[in-house]
Design a protein around this motif. Sequence first.
Motif, short mmCIF file in Angstrom:
data_model
loop_
_atom_site.label_atom_id
_atom_site.label_comp_id
_atom_site.label_asym_id
_atom_site.label_seq_id
_atom_site.Cartn_x
_atom_site.Cartn_y
_atom_site.Cartn_z
N GLU A 52 27.92 -24.17 28.31
CA GLU A 52 27.00 -23.90 27.21
C GLU A 52 25.57 -23.91 27.72
O GLU A 52 25.18 -24.79 28.48
N ARG A 53 24.79 -22.92 27.29
CA ARG A 53 23.37 -22.84 27.63
C ARG A 53 22.57 -22.99 26.35
O ARG A 53 22.98 -22.52 25.28
N VAL A 54 21.40 -23.63 26.45
CA VAL A 54 20.54 -23.86 25.28
C VAL A 54 19.22 -23.13 25.51
O VAL A 54 18.61 -23.24 26.58
N TYR A 55 18.79 -22.41 24.47
CA TYR A 55 17.50 -21.71 24.50
C TYR A 55 16.71 -22.16 23.27
O TYR A 55 17.27 -22.27 22.18
N VAL A 56 15.43 -22.44 23.46
CA VAL A 56 14.58 -22.91 22.37
C VAL A 56 13.69 -21.76 21.91
O VAL A 56 12.90 -21.22 22.69
N VAL A 57 13.86 -21.39 20.65
CA VAL A 57 13.01 -20.37 20.02
C VAL A 57 12.05 -21.14 19.13
O VAL A 57 12.46 -21.94 18.29
N ARG A 58 10.76 -20.91 19.31
CA ARG A 58 9.75 -21.65 18.54
C ARG A 58 8.88 -20.66 17.78
O ARG A 58 8.40 -19.68 18.35
N GLY A 59 8.71 -20.93 16.48
CA GLY A 59 7.79 -20.13 15.69
C GLY A 59 6.36 -20.37 16.14
O GLY A 59 5.99 -21.52 16.41
N ARG A 60 5.57 -19.33 16.24
CA ARG A 60 4.17 -19.48 16.67
C ARG A 60 3.20 -19.09 15.56
O ARG A 60 2.39 -19.90 15.16
N VAL A 61 3.30 -17.86 15.11
CA VAL A 61 2.42 -17.37 14.03
C VAL A 61 3.27 -16.53 13.08
O VAL A 61 4.36 -16.09 13.42
N ALA A 62 2.75 -16.31 11.88
CA ALA A 62 3.50 -15.54 10.88
C ALA A 62 3.86 -14.16 11.41
O ALA A 62 3.04 -13.49 12.04
N GLY A 63 5.09 -13.77 11.17
CA GLY A 63 5.56 -12.46 11.60
C GLY A 63 7.07 -12.41 11.61
O GLY A 63 7.76 -13.35 11.24
N ARG A 64 7.58 -11.27 12.06
CA ARG A 64 9.03 -11.04 12.12
C ARG A 64 9.35 -10.49 13.51
O ARG A 64 8.80 -9.46 13.91
N ALA A 65 10.23 -11.20 14.22
CA ALA A 65 10.59 -10.79 15.58
C ALA A 65 12.11 -10.69 15.70
O ALA A 65 12.85 -11.37 15.00
N ARG A 66 12.54 -9.86 16.61
CA ARG A 66 13.97 -9.73 16.93
C ARG A 66 14.11 -10.07 18.42
O ARG A 66 13.41 -9.51 19.26
#
Length: 101
Positions: free
Chosen positions: A61-75
């Motif tokens: 298993e691999r772990v990746y951290v996605v962190r919100g930075r500023v308002a918006g929509r990303a894929r």
Amino acid sequence: MEVREVALAPGEPYDLRLTGRGARGYVWTWRVTGDADAVSVSEGPQPPEPEGALLAGATVERVYVVRGRVAGRARIRFAQVRPPYPDEAPLDEFVLDVVVS
């Protein structure tokens, strides 16, 4: 290919766990589209490997951290590839749609 959507506040992290096949030479790569400044992606702390996990062909298993930075929509499109073979199709893909507000 699995697609998942998450909503984050600026500064809020989301841990994404993906099955790795490093013993077979595969690594997860990612590409951010849309509002790319809305999120950051990094490899997170990896969980301890269970006994016998390093056997040939074992999954990890691999772990990746996605962190919100500023308002918006990303894929974020994660692709499991073998770097020595760039023309080979990914073994697996995962898409994470992130709304930061």
